[in-house]
Enzyme design. Structure first.
Site, short mmCIF file in Angstrom:
data_model
loop_
_atom_site.label_atom_id
_atom_site.label_comp_id
_atom_site.label_asym_id
_atom_site.label_seq_id
_atom_site.Cartn_x
_atom_site.Cartn_y
_atom_site.Cartn_z
N ARG A 71 40.74 -43.82 36.58
CA ARG A 71 40.26 -42.90 35.54
C ARG A 71 40.78 -41.51 35.86
NH1 ARG A 71 34.33 -41.38 35.94
NH2 ARG A 71 35.23 -39.38 36.51
N HIS A 115 34.63 -38.59 33.17
CA HIS A 115 34.06 -39.79 32.55
C HIS A 115 34.15 -39.71 31.03
CE1 HIS A 115 31.36 -43.06 31.60
NE2 HIS A 115 30.64 -42.23 30.87
N TYR A 161 32.23 -33.70 41.73
CA TYR A 161 32.09 -34.82 42.66
C TYR A 161 33.41 -35.42 43.13
CZ TYR A 161 32.66 -37.30 38.21
OH TYR A 161 33.11 -37.72 36.99
C1 TPP Z 1 22.47 -49.61 31.25
C2 TPP Z 1 23.13 -48.29 31.36
N1 TPP Z 1 22.86 -47.49 32.40
C3 TPP Z 1 23.45 -46.29 32.51
C4 TPP Z 1 24.34 -45.87 31.58
C5 TPP Z 1 24.99 -44.50 31.71
N2 TPP Z 1 26.41 -44.68 31.97
C6 TPP Z 1 27.32 -44.63 30.99
S1 TPP Z 1 28.83 -45.01 31.51
C7 TPP Z 1 28.31 -45.22 33.09
C8 TPP Z 1 29.28 -45.62 34.14
C9 TPP Z 1 30.04 -46.85 33.77
O1 TPP Z 1 31.04 -47.09 34.71
P1 TPP Z 1 32.05 -48.28 34.53
O2 TPP Z 1 31.32 -49.52 34.17
O3 TPP Z 1 32.88 -48.33 35.75
O4 TPP Z 1 32.92 -47.88 33.26
P2 TPP Z 1 33.95 -46.67 33.11
O5 TPP Z 1 33.20 -45.55 32.49
O6 TPP Z 1 34.47 -46.33 34.45
O7 TPP Z 1 35.01 -47.16 32.19
C10 TPP Z 1 26.94 -44.99 33.19
C11 TPP Z 1 26.16 -45.04 34.43
C12 TPP Z 1 24.59 -46.73 30.51
N3 TPP Z 1 25.45 -46.39 29.53
N4 TPP Z 1 23.99 -47.92 30.41
#
Ligand code: TPP
Ligand code: MG
Lengths: 324, 399
Positions: free
Chosen positions: B286, B290, B299
């Protein structure tokens, strides 16, 4: 006294209690190194270390379940759910486990823990970053439910929640995280749970709200005053336990009730408040109680301002109630 | 005690695989990183390039569009023209290589960075942009945040925010297709963070137990907001998680679109032939925050991102195309100019539509037909707007 916003007040409460009580630990997604996506836990890991301020893997059920285990073993965990909308994956732990542990063990065990979660709309968050799930928790016996509207209350009530012998769901109105500013006492004095506050005394109509919508209710009351309508505004602060005495005393005087919440109307907490007051104030009522709420739809994106029960809709309800 | 704990951390099952490790390092590595095109655009084994020149050019264009779109939309968000954005910068090969390997009738169950795949499948760019604007012409009727699109004509399912929920949906779709006798292999995308969710476990277990034809594509981009992958899982790779479920796991260089495509095509063929599900561990990075709500400087040191710049998936494909004479510098520029113009035209079209969906749309689609309370509440809201226009005035919220 320091002027803080609501987010800083939450941070202050966590820091204060972690300094005072070594049993207090914070856990959740992004809460450690980053200090939380809203920065509510900023600086805590630097002060208290990685064992007390824990970045967890992405699993809310795990966060709450582990917090329960910590509480059994004698800690005072304060798990954070990143958005209240993501408490749903943890519902089994919250509803089936946390809420029932004391009861089902015949009082042998307890789980004193505080599940903090930012809730509510008005931040362009769509369905999943906007919801107000308080009714689900209030409907579950065994949980206390607290919603501060101001920085002072956020600090005092969070301190009380952490010291409480029962599990508390602590809903933080993220729409006013930074907008709500005010004097917050230094020190570690808690405010009692279960006490509402009359923030504006008045004679003609009682307007009840909590969290972010208290700010809207207060604004509507000020606008109503300009039109010659005298509102009494109550900030409930704690939904479970509920300060029914303050509510009933107020409605007994005004004879009119407007309840405001941003959660959908059907089976929202407003329904309970209306039922409780009509049971107790029936002969005093001058008009039907009115609910000004979110609608029975998922929380929308573009039309979120139409969805939210903001001051203009509250004012409209106040006028209709008074003219009834 | 801290030191002991740290020591124990590295002694976990297999040393943590370096994200940068070269393909196939270490004899006996059960999950070697599959790579076809190296960072200089060189191919060691020609037999592994399964895409014809035309297909490579099409993928290149789709990746350039995805990148340009993300960059433009991040700017638009800063200008306040859209409310939020979450892009796939640096992850285009993982998203598009997998999608391109599927049959047009295979369902795609996206996470939230896969709009490039929706466009590849034929979702009109203007429709996607209307969704971002949440305007009256938005296919999603302005109900979800930006980047939560859905496109039924292409069997592109509806994006949800809660992490991981789509994983079991893909399993059910595969299951249904088998019951119906249809050859359909769903592709489900999710992040490394999602591998911690209950849905990941449930989805992989169901699929493996029922031997269902599903492709689980983990866009393993190194981060879940602020949490690096080595704090998300103590396993050395995501691919190895497949073993415990009883399915195949494959670790792929997620910045090599040719390798992603080849691995996905293989997994699809296997699934269609009754070989069961595959977990693809698409190792990528990434490059940005985010989302537009995030500031990674809090971070993540800028230096850790640096090495990934030279692994850029689009640059890598471009080098391959240049080496093969499929494209020259002028051609690269032409593609850039074309996609920029395409975005400009679509944006003008989308921004010309009425910015807000009609009031009644708020109450539609809750059920197939509105119930009494939705009808009553629409009337109530319309009355409130008529009585005080501020009810529908977005500026009032911040007064
Ligand atoms: C159940 C849930 N908990 C927390 C969140 C908040 N949140 C949104 S994206 C994220 C991180 C996701 O990381 P990843 O699965 O690695 O996907 P990426 O964003 O890296 O593509 C979090 C904690 C959420 N959307 N859903
Ligand atoms: Mg990730």
């Amino acid at each position: 006294m320091a002027a803080l916003n609501l987010l800083q007040a939450v941070n202050d409460a966590l820091r204060t209690e972690m300094r005072r009580d070594p049993r207090v630990v914070v856990l959740g997604e992004d809460v450690g190194r980053f200090g939380g996506v809203f920065r509510a836990t900023a600086g805590l890991q630097a002060e208290f270390g990685e064992e007390r301020v824990v970045d967890t893997p992405l699993a809310e059920g795990g966060i709450v379940g582990a917090a329960l285990g910590m509480a059994l073993q004698g800690l005072r965990p304060v798990p954070e759910i990143q958005f209240a909308d993501f408490a749903f994956p943890a519902f089994d732990q919250i509803l089936s486990e946390v809420a029932k542990y004391r009861y089902r063990s015949g009082g042998q065990f307890a789980c004193p823990l505080v599940i903090r979660m930012p809730y509510g709309g008005g931040i362009h968050g769509g369905h999943y970053h906007s919801q107000s799930p308080e009714a689900h928790f209030i409907h579950t016996a065994g949980l206390k439910v607290v919603v501060p509207a101001t920085p002072r209350d956020a600090k005092g009530l969070l301190l009380a929640a952490i010291r409480d012998p029962d599990p508390v769901v602590f809903l933080e109105p993220k729409r006013v995280y930074r907008a709500a500013r005010g004097e917050v006492p230094e020190g570690d004095e808690a405010l009692p749970l279960g006490q509402a506050v009359v923030t504006r005394p008045g004679t003609q109509v009682t307007v009840v709200a909590w969290g972010a919508m208290w700010h809207e209710a207060d604004r509507a009351a000020r606008e109503a005053a300009a039109e010659g309508i005298d509102c009494e505004v109550i900030d409930l602060r704690s939904l479970q336990p509920l300060d029914l005495d303050t509510l009933v005393a107020s409605v007994d005087r005004t004879g009119r009730l407007v309840v405001v919440h941003e959660a959908p109307r059907t089976c929202g907490f407003g329904a309970e408040l209306v039922a409780l007051t009509q049971e107790r104030c029936f002969l005093r009522l001058e008009a039907p109680a009115v609910r000004v709420t979110g609608f029975d739809t998922p929380f929308p994106y573009t039309l979120e301002n139409e969805y939210l029960p903001r001051a203009p809709r509250i004012l409209d309800a106040i006028r209709r109630t008074v003219r009834f | 005690m801290r030191a002991e704990r740290e020591a124990a951390r590295v002694e976990r099952v297999g040393a943590p695989a370096s994200r940068e490790s070269a393909p196939g390092t270490g004899a006996g590595d059960p999950f070697p990183l599959e790579r076809v095109v190296d960072e200089d655009g060189l191919v060691a084994d020609e037999s592994r390039v399964l895409l014809a020149g035309e297909e490579l050019l099409r993928l290149h264009r789709a990746m350039v569009l995805d990148r340009a779109l993300d960059e433009r939309m991040i700017t638009l968000q800063r200008q306040g023209r859209i409310g939020f954005y979450v892009g796939a910068i640096g992850e285009e090969a993982a998203v598009l290589g997998a999608a391109a390997a599927m049959a047009p009738t295979d369902w795609i169950f996206p996470c939230y960075r896969e709009h490039g795949a929706a466009l590849l499948r034929g979702m009109p760019l203007a429709a996607f942009l209307c969704d971002l604007l949440g305007n009256a012409a938005a296919p999603g009727k302005g109900r979800q945040m930006p980047c939560h699109e859905a496109w039924r004509p292409a069997r592109y399912a509806s994006v949800s925010s809660p992490i991981g929920t789509q994983i079991s949906h893909a399993v059910g779709a595969a299951w249904a297709a088998r019951i119906q006798g249809e050859e359909m292999v769903p592709l489900v995308y999710f992040g490394d963070g999602a591998t911690s969710s209950g849905e990941f476990h449930v989805g992989l277990n169901f699929a493996a137990v029922r031997h269902l034809p599903v492709i689980f594509a983990c866009r393993n981009n190194g981060w879940a907001i602020s949490l690096p992958t080595d704090r998300q899982t103590a396993a050395a790779t995501v691919a190895q998680k497949a073993v415990a479920y009883g399915m195949l796991g494959v670790r792929v260089d997620g910045n090599d679109v040719v390798a992603v495509h080849a691995a996905t095509r293989r997994a699809r063929a296997r699934a269609a032939a009754g070989g069961g599900p595959t977990l693809l561990d698409l190792v990528t990075y990434r490059m940005e925050g985010h989302s537009t709500s995030d500031d990674p400087r809090a971070y993540r040191a800028a230096a850790v991102v640096e090495p990934w710049r030279r692994r850029d998936p689009i640059e890598r494909l471009r080098r391959l195309l240049l080496r093969r004479g499929l494209l020259d510098d002028a051609g690269v520029e032409r593609v850039r100019a074309e996609v920029a113009a395409e975005i400009q035209v679509a944006l003008a079209e989308a921004e010309a539509r009425p910015p807000r969906p009609p009031l009644e749309s708020l109450f539609e689609d809750v059920y197939a037909e509105p119930l009494r309370q939705q009808r009553e509440q629409l009337a109530e809201l319309a009355g409130a707007v008529a009585a005080d226009p501020r009810v529908a005035d977005p500026r009032h919220a911040d007064a």
